[in-house]
Motif scaffolding. Structure first.
Motif, PDB file in Angstrom:
ATOM      1  N   LEU A 250      50.210 -81.553  35.326  1.00 44.00           N
ATOM      2  CA  LEU A 250      50.991 -82.777  35.210  1.00 44.00           C
ATOM      3  C   LEU A 250      50.384 -83.978  35.927  1.00 44.00           C
ATOM      4  O   LEU A 250      50.441 -85.096  35.388  1.00 44.00           O
ATOM      5  N   PRO A 251      49.770 -83.825  37.122  1.00 51.03           N
ATOM      6  CA  PRO A 251      49.173 -85.018  37.735  1.00 51.03           C
ATOM      7  C   PRO A 251      48.148 -85.701  36.844  1.00 51.03           C
ATOM      8  O   PRO A 251      48.091 -86.938  36.778  1.00 51.03           O
ATOM      9  N   LEU A 252      47.351 -84.900  36.115  1.00 51.16           N
ATOM     10  CA  LEU A 252      46.352 -85.496  35.215  1.00 51.16           C
ATOM     11  C   LEU A 252      46.995 -86.043  33.947  1.00 51.16           C
ATOM     12  O   LEU A 252      46.573 -87.081  33.432  1.00 51.16           O
ATOM     13  N   VAL A 253      47.977 -85.333  33.424  1.00 55.51           N
ATOM     14  CA  VAL A 253      48.686 -85.829  32.238  1.00 55.51           C
ATOM     15  C   VAL A 253      49.257 -87.210  32.528  1.00 55.51           C
ATOM     16  O   VAL A 253      49.089 -88.158  31.746  1.00 55.51           O
ATOM     17  N   ARG A 254      49.921 -87.316  33.665  1.00 60.22           N
ATOM     18  CA  ARG A 254      50.544 -88.592  34.042  1.00 60.22           C
ATOM     19  C   ARG A 254      49.495 -89.670  34.270  1.00 60.22           C
ATOM     20  O   ARG A 254      49.646 -90.818  33.829  1.00 60.22           O
ATOM     21  N   HIS A 255      48.427 -89.317  34.974  1.00 58.26           N
ATOM     22  CA  HIS A 255      47.380 -90.289  35.307  1.00 58.26           C
ATOM     23  C   HIS A 255      46.714 -90.824  34.041  1.00 58.26           C
ATOM     24  O   HIS A 255      46.431 -92.027  33.934  1.00 58.26           O
ATOM     25  N   GLU A 256      46.476 -89.939  33.082  1.00 58.22           N
ATOM     26  CA  GLU A 256      45.803 -90.330  31.847  1.00 58.22           C
ATOM     27  C   GLU A 256      46.690 -91.184  30.949  1.00 58.22           C
ATOM     28  O   GLU A 256      46.192 -91.870  30.053  1.00 58.22           O
ATOM     29  N   GLN A 257      47.987 -91.157  31.188  1.00 58.49           N
ATOM     30  CA  GLN A 257      48.917 -91.869  30.319  1.00 58.49           C
ATOM     31  C   GLN A 257      49.128 -93.320  30.737  1.00 58.49           C
ATOM     32  O   GLN A 257      49.950 -94.018  30.141  1.00 58.49           O
ATOM     33  N   GLN A 258      48.380 -93.804  31.712  1.00 57.13           N
ATOM     34  CA  GLN A 258      48.528 -95.193  32.125  1.00 57.13           C
ATOM     35  C   GLN A 258      48.119 -96.146  31.002  1.00 57.13           C
ATOM     36  O   GLN A 258      47.020 -96.006  30.451  1.00 57.13           O
ATOM     37  N   PRO A 259      48.961 -97.109  30.654  1.00 54.61           N
ATOM     38  CA  PRO A 259      48.560 -98.096  29.649  1.00 54.61           C
ATOM     39  C   PRO A 259      47.316 -98.854  30.106  1.00 54.61           C
ATOM     40  O   PRO A 259      47.150 -99.154  31.288  1.00 54.61           O
ATOM     41  N   GLY A 260      46.427 -99.124  29.180  1.00 54.85           N
ATOM     42  CA  GLY A 260      45.235 -99.908  29.482  1.00 54.85           C
ATOM     43  C   GLY A 260      44.061 -99.060  29.911  1.00 54.85           C
ATOM     44  O   GLY A 260      43.050 -98.988  29.221  1.00 54.85           O
ATOM     45  N   VAL A 261      44.171 -98.380  31.046  1.00 57.07           N
ATOM     46  CA  VAL A 261      43.036 -97.642  31.599  1.00 57.07           C
ATOM     47  C   VAL A 261      43.008 -96.183  31.149  1.00 57.07           C
ATOM     48  O   VAL A 261      42.020 -95.479  31.325  1.00 57.07           O
ATOM     49  N   GLY A 262      44.095 -95.711  30.531  1.00 60.68           N
ATOM     50  CA  GLY A 262      44.205 -94.294  30.200  1.00 60.68           C
ATOM     51  C   GLY A 262      43.086 -93.770  29.322  1.00 60.68           C
ATOM     52  O   GLY A 262      42.585 -92.653  29.529  1.00 60.68           O
ATOM     53  N   LEU A 263      42.669 -94.546  28.337  1.00 60.95           N
ATOM     54  CA  LEU A 263      41.609 -94.079  27.439  1.00 60.95           C
ATOM     55  C   LEU A 263      40.286 -93.922  28.184  1.00 60.95           C
ATOM     56  O   LEU A 263      39.539 -92.975  27.946  1.00 60.95           O
ATOM     57  N   ALA A 264      39.998 -94.847  29.091  1.00 62.86           N
ATOM     58  CA  ALA A 264      38.768 -94.736  29.873  1.00 62.86           C
ATOM     59  C   ALA A 264      38.787 -93.477  30.728  1.00 62.86           C
ATOM     60  O   ALA A 264      37.762 -92.788  30.871  1.00 62.86           O
ATOM     61  N   THR A 278      28.633 -90.147  26.845  1.00 61.89           N
ATOM     62  CA  THR A 278      29.048 -91.244  27.713  1.00 61.89           C
ATOM     63  C   THR A 278      30.558 -91.439  27.571  1.00 61.89           C
ATOM     64  O   THR A 278      31.165 -91.038  26.573  1.00 61.89           O
ATOM     65  N   ALA A 279      31.129 -92.092  28.574  1.00 58.29           N
ATOM     66  CA  ALA A 279      32.563 -92.402  28.546  1.00 58.29           C
ATOM     67  C   ALA A 279      32.809 -93.821  28.050  1.00 58.29           C
ATOM     68  O   ALA A 279      33.865 -94.399  28.303  1.00 58.29           O
ATOM     69  N   GLN A 280      31.862 -94.368  27.315  1.00 60.11           N
ATOM     70  CA  GLN A 280      31.923 -95.760  26.881  1.00 60.11           C
ATOM     71  C   GLN A 280      33.182 -96.037  26.064  1.00 60.11           C
ATOM     72  O   GLN A 280      33.487 -95.340  25.092  1.00 60.11           O
ATOM     73  N   VAL A 281      33.921 -97.053  26.473  1.00 67.27           N
ATOM     74  CA  VAL A 281      35.031 -97.602  25.688  1.00 67.27           C
ATOM     75  C   VAL A 281      34.523 -98.893  25.079  1.00 67.27           C
ATOM     76  O   VAL A 281      33.970 -99.752  25.785  1.00 67.27           O
TER      77      VAL A 281
END
Length: 310
Positions: A250-264, A278-281
């Motif tokens: 859950l800590p990662l699920v929540r962290h990844e769900q942040q609007p804006g930065v989540g995809l990065a 690469t993690a290029q957005v």
């Protein structure tokens, strides 16, 4: 042509694929091959491409076609592939949908046009969509008002289910949405044709949504094996084990769900896992800072410790 067609019996985890880019922002088709194999190795039931978190809106038409073709060739009909075709222009939507189906897609996903405003306008819009696509194209309705600013009531969704048999799936990601999900399932118990319901939002509410009748998830969390195992355990009646596993991540699920930065963040985890180069957005998009990287490293470490303690 695909031998698998999207239908009302769809279940499990349809992972929303990231779109890999090279450091210069160009499509990375070699990483696309690697990413597709990664998803399949984690046991997903299907793959969805060109979704909102797949940066579809940043691709030119020829890039969308190239990426879609590469994915379908790599999948080789091992699982169904759903293609996001939402577009501000209906002609563009229809063109991509028919290109996708001709190339072997199992179905398409369509979200409402942004800011339709009223139920009457939304209903009229989707009547145009379904009639333009035709009965041979299976459709997943993407209900994501946080982005589209177009909300659909259960009554209007049920009207579309009644009128258009090609509507076979709801991608449910309204906040809050548990009561809506319960109402959709109640309508099916009361005699309405039952459609598949897969949930989004990074899987943030997955256990509760499964309890309300969801058939699985359609989202892009960077640890798809967790989503797969949670759905499997839940279906086997092991709800407590499913929730314990979910809670560990859950800590990662929540962290990844942040609007804006989540995809990065999602792309960086996929890079660390060896799924993409690469993690290029693609610009405009967020770039992680050194602090972001350190924070992510600590969260991953804590999740690994949670799993060891289970």
């Amino acid at each position: 042509m695909a031998t698998q067609r999207l239908n009302e019996q769809a279940e499990g985890v349809f992972i929303i694929s990231a779109t890999p880019f090279a450091a210069d922002g160009s499509l990375d088709l070699q990483s696309t091959d690697r990413l597709i194999e990664f998803y399949l190795e984690q046991g997903v039931s299907g793959i969805t491409v060109l979704g909102m978190m797949g940066e579809a809106h940043k691709l030119a038409a020829d890039e969308s076609a190239a990426f879609l073709t590469r994915v379908l060739q790599r999948v080789a009909d091992r699982v169904p592939v759903v293609v996001g075709v939402s577009n501000a222009g209906l002609d563009n939507l229809f063109s991509l949908a028919h290109t996708a189906m001709s190339a072997g897609a199992a179905g398409v996903m369509v979200a409402p046009a942004t800011g339709l405003g009223t139920e009457a306008k939304l209903l009229a819009y989707f009547r145009q969509v379904f009639e333009g696509l035709g009965e041979s194209v299976p459709v997943c309705y993407q209900d994501y008002p946080f982005v589209t600013r177009s909300e659909i009531s259960v009554a209007t969704f049920n009207q579309l289910v009644t009128d258009y048999p090609q509507l076979v799936m709801l991608k449910h990601e309204e906040w809050p949405g548990l009561s809506k999900l319960s109402a959709v399932r109640k309508a099916a118990r009361d005699g309405l044709r039952r459609v598949a319901v897969l949930v989004g939002n990074g899987g943030l509410y997955l256990p509760q949504e499964l309890a309300r009748g969801a058939d699985g998830a359609m989202t892009g969390f960077a640890y798809p094996e967790m989503l797969v195992e949670v759905v499997r355990l839940w279906r086997q009646g092991e709800q407590d084990r499913a929730e314990d596993l979910f809670d560990a991540y859950l800590p990662l699920v929540r962290h990844e769900q942040q609007p804006g930065v989540g995809l990065a963040l999602r792309k960086e985890v996929l890079r660390r896992r060896g799924a993409i180069a690469t993690a290029q957005v693609r610009a405009p998009g967020p770039q992680l800072t050194a602090t972001d990287h350190d924070e992510l490293t600590r969260l991953i470490s804590r999740v690994e410790k949670n799993l060891e303690a289970m």
